[in-house]
Design a protein around this motif. Structure first.
Motif, PDB file in Angstrom:
ATOM      1  N   TYR A 169      -3.585  -7.329 -11.620  1.00  0.00           N
ATOM      2  CA  TYR A 169      -4.912  -6.759 -11.393  1.00  0.00           C
ATOM      3  C   TYR A 169      -5.826  -7.814 -10.762  1.00  0.00           C
ATOM      4  CZ  TYR A 169      -8.440  -3.150 -12.337  1.00  0.00           C
ATOM      5  OH  TYR A 169      -9.376  -2.141 -12.215  1.00  0.00           O
ATOM      6  N   GLU A 199       1.669  -5.449  -1.367  1.00  0.00           N
ATOM      7  CA  GLU A 199       2.428  -6.253  -2.314  1.00  0.00           C
ATOM      8  C   GLU A 199       3.696  -6.718  -1.606  1.00  0.00           C
ATOM      9  OE1 GLU A 199       2.791  -3.684  -5.725  1.00  0.00           O
ATOM     10  OE2 GLU A 199       0.798  -4.254  -6.470  1.00  0.00           O
ATOM     11  N   ALA A 231      -4.197   5.483   0.517  1.00  0.00           N
ATOM     12  CA  ALA A 231      -2.871   5.161  -0.014  1.00  0.00           C
ATOM     13  C   ALA A 231      -1.853   5.211   1.123  1.00  0.00           C
ATOM     14  CB  ALA A 231      -2.478   6.144  -1.110  1.00  0.00           C
ATOM     15  N   VAL A 278      -3.843  -2.038 -12.658  1.00  0.00           N
ATOM     16  CA  VAL A 278      -4.631  -1.761 -11.457  1.00  0.00           C
ATOM     17  C   VAL A 278      -4.214  -0.460 -10.777  1.00  0.00           C
ATOM     18  CG1 VAL A 278      -3.126  -3.219 -10.006  1.00  0.00           C
ATOM     19  CG2 VAL A 278      -5.485  -2.729  -9.294  1.00  0.00           C
ATOM     20  N   ASP A 279      -2.920  -0.145 -10.756  1.00  0.00           N
ATOM     21  CA  ASP A 279      -2.509   1.094 -10.092  1.00  0.00           C
ATOM     22  C   ASP A 279      -3.011   2.328 -10.843  1.00  0.00           C
ATOM     23  OD1 ASP A 279      -0.778   0.598 -12.215  1.00  0.00           O
ATOM     24  OD2 ASP A 279       1.028   1.232 -11.151  1.00  0.00           O
ATOM     25  N   TYR A 290      -2.011  -0.258   0.672  1.00  0.00           N
ATOM     26  CA  TYR A 290      -3.199   0.583   0.821  1.00  0.00           C
ATOM     27  C   TYR A 290      -4.178  -0.082   1.786  1.00  0.00           C
ATOM     28  CZ  TYR A 290      -5.036  -2.609  -2.812  1.00  0.00           C
ATOM     29  OH  TYR A 290      -5.408  -3.731  -3.535  1.00  0.00           O
ATOM     30  N   ILE A 330     -10.698   4.121   0.277  1.00  0.00           N
ATOM     31  CA  ILE A 330      -9.322   3.645   0.114  1.00  0.00           C
ATOM     32  C   ILE A 330      -8.362   4.684   0.676  1.00  0.00           C
ATOM     33  CG2 ILE A 330      -9.138   4.624  -2.224  1.00  0.00           C
ATOM     34  CD1 ILE A 330      -7.386   2.159  -2.968  1.00  0.00           C
ATOM     35  N   THR A 334      -0.158   3.944  -7.329  1.00  0.00           N
ATOM     36  CA  THR A 334       0.582   2.946  -6.568  1.00  0.00           C
ATOM     37  C   THR A 334      -0.371   1.955  -5.922  1.00  0.00           C
ATOM     38  OG1 THR A 334       2.066   2.587  -4.673  1.00  0.00           O
ATOM     39  CG2 THR A 334       0.610   4.493  -4.577  1.00  0.00           C
ATOM     40  N   THR A 335       0.001   0.695  -5.920  1.00  0.00           N
ATOM     41  CA  THR A 335      -0.757  -0.325  -5.177  1.00  0.00           C
ATOM     42  C   THR A 335       0.185  -1.105  -4.266  1.00  0.00           C
ATOM     43  OG1 THR A 335      -0.535  -1.770  -7.126  1.00  0.00           O
ATOM     44  CG2 THR A 335      -2.643  -0.632  -6.835  1.00  0.00           C
ATOM     45  N   ILE A 378      -6.857   2.662 -10.206  1.00  0.00           N
ATOM     46  CA  ILE A 378      -7.152   3.251  -8.902  1.00  0.00           C
ATOM     47  C   ILE A 378      -6.819   4.737  -8.906  1.00  0.00           C
ATOM     48  CG2 ILE A 378      -6.435   3.242  -6.470  1.00  0.00           C
ATOM     49  CD1 ILE A 378      -6.387   0.216  -6.592  1.00  0.00           C
ATOM     50  N   HIS A 420      -5.215  -8.368  -7.063  1.00  0.00           N
ATOM     51  CA  HIS A 420      -5.789  -7.334  -6.193  1.00  0.00           C
ATOM     52  C   HIS A 420      -7.308  -7.498  -6.085  1.00  0.00           C
ATOM     53  CE1 HIS A 420      -2.366  -4.712  -5.167  1.00  0.00           C
ATOM     54  NE2 HIS A 420      -1.843  -5.197  -6.279  1.00  0.00           N
TER      55      HIS A 420
END
Length: 244
Positions: A59, A81, A109, A163-164, A143, A107, A139-140, A167, A62
Motif C-alpha cells: 500500500y 507492478e 483499470a 490497496v487493491d 492502472y 483512475i 486489482t492494482t 481502490i 502505491h
C-alpha cells in the motif's frame, strides 16, 4: 506517457521481466517493506492490525507512486507492478483511452482478472473498449492515475484494507473510475506473490454493510438503471491477457 514500475530492490528478475515488455523509458519506484514505511506515511497505518506487513508495504509503495505524480505535476501516469504482463498494444491502447476519457476521471483499470459488470462507452482499438464499471475491479497490477485521483488516494485516513481492496471501494474516497476491456495488462503467472496471503478470509463489507450498499447504489447511479441491468445480466466469467 510517464510509466512508473513498483519494484523491490531485491527483485531484479521481476525488473528485467517488466522492462523487457515496456520497451521504452520508465521510472522505477522502489517498493518498501511493511516494517520500513517512510515516516511521512506511517500515520496512515498506525493502529492497523488487519493488514499484514507485506500489505502495508505494498500500500505504501502505491502511495509513493501517487506522491511522485503529484510532486511533478503530471496530468496522469501509468503505474505498474513488476509482475504485470502487458499486451503488445499496451501503449497504443492506453494513449487512445486517455483521449476518450470524460472530464473528471481519476483512475483507469488496465487489468481485470474477472470481467465485472460494466457498460461500454467507446471503442478504442480492435476489440478493446473504454468501459464504466458498476463496481471497480480488485486489482492494482496496472492502472492509470490522474492528478485528482492521486490527491484522493493520498488524503490522510486510516488504511485498514489492502490497496487493491481500498481502490475497489473507491466510492468512499470519491474515485471516479473507468477501465479497458479486454484488459491490456494482467498479473503474470511467472512469479509467486511476494505478499503472503492472510490465513483467514476477510469479508470487508461486513464491517460497514450500509456503506457497502451505498457504494453499490452509487454504481447503479453511474451506469443508469437500464445499463446496470444489462451489465449484470451480460457479465462474463474471466478475461485473460496474452502477449504476442
Amino acid at each position: 506517457m510517464q510509466v512508473f514500475v513498483i519494484n523491490l530492490a531485491s527483485a531484479t528478475d521481476r525488473l528485467a521481466y517488466i522492462s523487457g515488455q515496456i520497451g521504452g523509458p520508465f521510472e522505477r519506484i522502489e517498493a518498501v517493506r511493511g516494517e520500513a514505511v517512510p515516516e511521512r506515511l506511517k500515520a496512515n497505518f498506525s493502529g492497523t492490525v488487519s493488514l499484514l506487513p507485506g500489505e502495508i508495504g505494498c500500500y505504501a509503495s502505491h502511495l509513493i507512486a501517487a506522491e511522485n505524480i503529484v510532486a511533478r505535476g503530471l496530468p496522469y501516469a501509468v503505474v505498474l507492478e513488476d509482475d504485470a504482463i502487458l499486451a503488445s498494444d499496451f501503449h497504443e491502447v492506453v494513449e487512445t483511452c486517455v483521449k476518450h476519457l470524460p472530464a473528471g476521471w481519476d483512475i483507469v483499470a488496465l487489468s481485470d482478472v474477472k470481467s465485472l459488470p460494466h457498460c461500454r462507452l467507446s471503442q478504442l482499438s480492435g476489440e478493446r473498449w473504454l468501459v464504466r464499471y458498476a463496481h471497480f475491479p480488485k486489482t492494482t497490477t496496472a492502472y492509470v492515475l490522474s492528478q485528482s485521483g492521486c490527491r484522493k488516494l493520498l488524503a490522510s485516513r486510516p488504511r485498514t484494507r489492502p490497496v487493491d481492496v481500498d481502490i475497489r471501494y473507491g466510492w468512499e474516497m470519491g474515485l471516479n473510475g473507468y477501465g479497458i476491456l479486454p484488459p491490456p495488462a494482467g498479473p503474470s503467472e511467472k512469479f509467486e506473490s511476494s505478499i503472503p496471503k492472510s490465513v483467514r478470509r476477510r469479508f470487508y463489507w461486513r464491517s460497514h454493510p450500509l456503506r457497502y450498499l451505498k457504494g453499490r447504489i452509487n454504481g447503479v447511479r453511474n451506469l443508469g438503471l437500464a445499463n446496470s441491468v444489462r451489465a449484470y445480466l451480460g457479465r462474463s466469467s474471466k478475461s485473460a491477457v496474452t502477449r504476442q
